[in-house]
Design an enzyme around this catalytic site. Structure first.
Site, PDB file in Angstrom:
ATOM      1  N   THR A  13      87.829 -23.427  40.693  1.00 24.21           N
ATOM      2  CA  THR A  13      87.962 -23.251  39.243  1.00 24.21           C
ATOM      3  C   THR A  13      86.571 -23.066  38.628  1.00 24.21           C
ATOM      4  O   THR A  13      85.576 -23.599  39.127  1.00 24.21           O
ATOM      5  CB  THR A  13      88.664 -24.456  38.586  1.00 24.21           C
ATOM      6  OG1 THR A  13      87.837 -25.620  38.728  1.00 24.21           O
ATOM      7  CG2 THR A  13      90.024 -24.717  39.196  1.00 24.21           C
ATOM      8  N   TYR A 154      81.441 -36.443  27.893  1.00 24.84           N
ATOM      9  CA  TYR A 154      81.100 -35.870  29.202  1.00 24.84           C
ATOM     10  C   TYR A 154      80.962 -36.985  30.242  1.00 24.84           C
ATOM     11  O   TYR A 154      81.525 -36.908  31.340  1.00 24.84           O
ATOM     12  CB  TYR A 154      79.795 -35.074  29.095  1.00 24.84           C
ATOM     13  CG  TYR A 154      79.423 -34.349  30.368  1.00 24.84           C
ATOM     14  CD1 TYR A 154      80.063 -33.166  30.729  1.00 24.84           C
ATOM     15  CD2 TYR A 154      78.441 -34.847  31.225  1.00 24.84           C
ATOM     16  CE1 TYR A 154      79.726 -32.494  31.890  1.00 24.84           C
ATOM     17  CE2 TYR A 154      78.105 -34.180  32.386  1.00 24.84           C
ATOM     18  CZ  TYR A 154      78.741 -33.007  32.717  1.00 24.84           C
ATOM     19  OH  TYR A 154      78.418 -32.356  33.881  1.00 24.84           O
TER      20      TYR A 154
HETATM   21  P1  NAD Z   1      78.309 -23.263  33.791  1.00 22.64           P
HETATM   22  O1  NAD Z   1      78.484 -23.457  32.329  1.00 22.64           O
HETATM   23  O2  NAD Z   1      77.203 -22.400  34.281  1.00 22.64           O
HETATM   24  O3  NAD Z   1      79.673 -22.732  34.453  1.00 22.64           O
HETATM   25  C1  NAD Z   1      80.894 -23.339  34.138  1.00 22.64           C
HETATM   26  C2  NAD Z   1      82.029 -22.515  34.687  1.00 22.64           C
HETATM   27  O4  NAD Z   1      83.248 -23.156  34.299  1.00 22.64           O
HETATM   28  C3  NAD Z   1      82.081 -21.106  34.116  1.00 22.64           C
HETATM   29  O5  NAD Z   1      82.558 -20.221  35.102  1.00 22.64           O
HETATM   30  C4  NAD Z   1      83.104 -21.228  32.978  1.00 22.64           C
HETATM   31  O6  NAD Z   1      83.765 -20.004  32.690  1.00 22.64           O
HETATM   32  C5  NAD Z   1      84.059 -22.227  33.588  1.00 22.64           C
HETATM   33  N1  NAD Z   1      84.869 -22.924  32.604  1.00 22.64           N
HETATM   34  C6  NAD Z   1      84.464 -23.616  31.508  1.00 22.64           C
HETATM   35  N2  NAD Z   1      85.525 -24.096  30.851  1.00 22.64           N
HETATM   36  C7  NAD Z   1      86.614 -23.709  31.558  1.00 22.64           C
HETATM   37  C8  NAD Z   1      88.004 -23.893  31.398  1.00 22.64           C
HETATM   38  N3  NAD Z   1      88.512 -24.568  30.366  1.00 22.64           N
HETATM   39  N4  NAD Z   1      88.841 -23.334  32.298  1.00 22.64           N
HETATM   40  C9  NAD Z   1      88.362 -22.629  33.356  1.00 22.64           C
HETATM   41  N5  NAD Z   1      87.059 -22.427  33.561  1.00 22.64           N
HETATM   42  C10 NAD Z   1      86.198 -22.962  32.665  1.00 22.64           C
HETATM   43  O7  NAD Z   1      78.183 -24.738  34.364  1.00 22.64           O
HETATM   44  P2  NAD Z   1      77.752 -25.283  35.803  1.00 22.64           P
HETATM   45  O8  NAD Z   1      76.445 -25.953  35.633  1.00 22.64           O
HETATM   46  O9  NAD Z   1      77.923 -24.255  36.848  1.00 22.64           O
HETATM   47  O10 NAD Z   1      78.848 -26.440  35.954  1.00 22.64           O
HETATM   48  C11 NAD Z   1      79.862 -26.448  36.929  1.00 22.64           C
HETATM   49  C12 NAD Z   1      80.323 -27.879  37.119  1.00 22.64           C
HETATM   50  O11 NAD Z   1      79.216 -28.679  37.554  1.00 22.64           O
HETATM   51  C13 NAD Z   1      80.850 -28.539  35.846  1.00 22.64           C
HETATM   52  O12 NAD Z   1      81.970 -29.342  36.152  1.00 22.64           O
HETATM   53  C14 NAD Z   1      79.690 -29.414  35.406  1.00 22.64           C
HETATM   54  O13 NAD Z   1      80.098 -30.503  34.634  1.00 22.64           O
HETATM   55  C15 NAD Z   1      79.133 -29.835  36.752  1.00 22.64           C
HETATM   56  N6  NAD Z   1      77.755 -30.315  36.664  1.00 22.64           N
HETATM   57  C16 NAD Z   1      76.743 -29.475  36.291  1.00 22.64           C
HETATM   58  C17 NAD Z   1      75.459 -29.983  36.208  1.00 22.64           C
HETATM   59  C18 NAD Z   1      74.284 -29.129  35.805  1.00 22.64           C
HETATM   60  O14 NAD Z   1      73.187 -29.669  35.603  1.00 22.64           O
HETATM   61  N7  NAD Z   1      74.432 -27.808  35.704  1.00 22.64           N
HETATM   62  C19 NAD Z   1      75.199 -31.339  36.493  1.00 22.64           C
HETATM   63  C20 NAD Z   1      76.258 -32.148  36.861  1.00 22.64           C
HETATM   64  C21 NAD Z   1      77.537 -31.624  36.960  1.00 22.64           C
END
Ligand code: NAD
Length: 244
Positions: A13, A154
């Site tokens: 996802t 969050y």
């Molecule tokens: P990002 O914003 O670059 O990508 C997020 C992705 O999720 C995108 O493809 C977006 O289209 C999709 N998305 C958002 N809302 C959605 C929804 N309602 N339904 C379907 N798709 C949805 O973020 P990322 O950094 O790649 O984050 C990915 C995961 O990693 C998240 O769960 C985030 O919480 C987690 N995370 C990220 C970090 C960080 O520092 N980047 C740290 C800890 C955890």
């Protein structure tokens, strides 16, 4: 949907960019056929899918499906007759004071980050039970353990993901289905573009590894978890450069 029955199939996802995109590529390289979802960025996701099909010779289906909407997730699963790997990656952040946050904003963060894991897992597990095997990996955050100031929703959602992971692992261990989470530190993706360069530098200085994590490093750990014995289950693996 062509998912080549019995070919190893993974669903990721939120795979249009960032960590989800890197995970999709690692799985494609390992020979998995893919179902990828996103909410509002379908053209980007279709481009990712086309690239992976061409580069790795797999089938890759891109679907717009809001992870916070159970009906959208049901549509994704409607045509699946097997599933080997589920990666619950879709997520959003919300930065702001508790007192400025509306009920709708709170619910949106919780639905997108936590309830989404339930919406997918409840449909993935029956497919995995058919083969008496499966892997579920939830992408979590160190804020789920320690809490972040001005990120109550969050932090609560990711703390929930950790508990969900541990509880589901216990429920599914007798069925040879592994459930783990990766608790990320600061990963270099667009999610952090809301921070100024100065704020990012201050964050980086707190990280013993002296750099942000890369999405490909999360993807590598996802692959290692999938290849690990299913006896490794119910774990929250921290990937944060030694930060927390
Ligand atoms: P990002 O914003 O670059 O990508 C997020 C992705 O999720 C995108 O493809 C977006 O289209 C999709 N998305 C958002 N809302 C959605 C929804 N309602 N339904 C379907 N798709 C949805 O973020 P990322 O950094 O790649 O984050 C990915 C995961 O990693 C998240 O769960 C985030 O919480 C987690 N995370 C990220 C970090 C960080 O520092 N980047 C740290 C800890 C955890």
């Amino acid at each position: 949907m062509n998912t080549r029955k019995n070919a190893p199939l993974a669903l990721v996802t939120g795979a249009s960019r960032g960590i989800g995109k890197a995970i999709a590529e690692a799985l494609a390289e390992a020979g998995y056929h893919l179902i990828l979802t996103c909410s509002h960025t379908l053209p980007d996701l279709q481009e990712v899918a086309a690239c992976l099909e061409e580069k790795y010779g797999i089938t890759c289906t891109a679907m717009a499906a809001d992870a916070s909407e159970p009906a959208a997730i049901e549509k994704v699963f409607a045509s699946l007759d097997h599933l080997d790997v589920l990666v619950n990656n879709a997520g959003i952040s919300y930065i702001g004071l508790l007192t400025d946050m509306s009920v709708e904003e709170w619910q949106h963060v919780l639905n997108t980050n936590l309830s989404s894991c339930f919406y997918t897992s409840r449909l993935a597990v029956p497919l995995m039970l058919l083969k008496h095997s499966g892997r579920i990996i939830n992408i979590s955050s160190v804020w789920g353990n320690v809490g972040a100031s001005m990120e109550v929703a969050y932090s609560a959602s990711k703390g929930g993901v950790n508990s969900f992971t541990k509880a589901l692992a216990k429920e599914l261990a007798p069925s040879n289905i592994q459930v783990n989470a990766i608790s990320c530190g600061v990963i270099d993706t667009a999610m952090n573009h809301c921070f100024s360069p100065e704020e990012m530098n201050a964050l980086r200085e707190e990280i013993p590894a002296d750099r942000l994590g890369q999405p490909e490093e999360v993807a590598k750990l996802v692959l290692q978890l999938i290849q690990a014995p299913t006896y490794l289950t119910g774990q929250i693996l921290t990937l944060d450069g030694g930060w927390q």
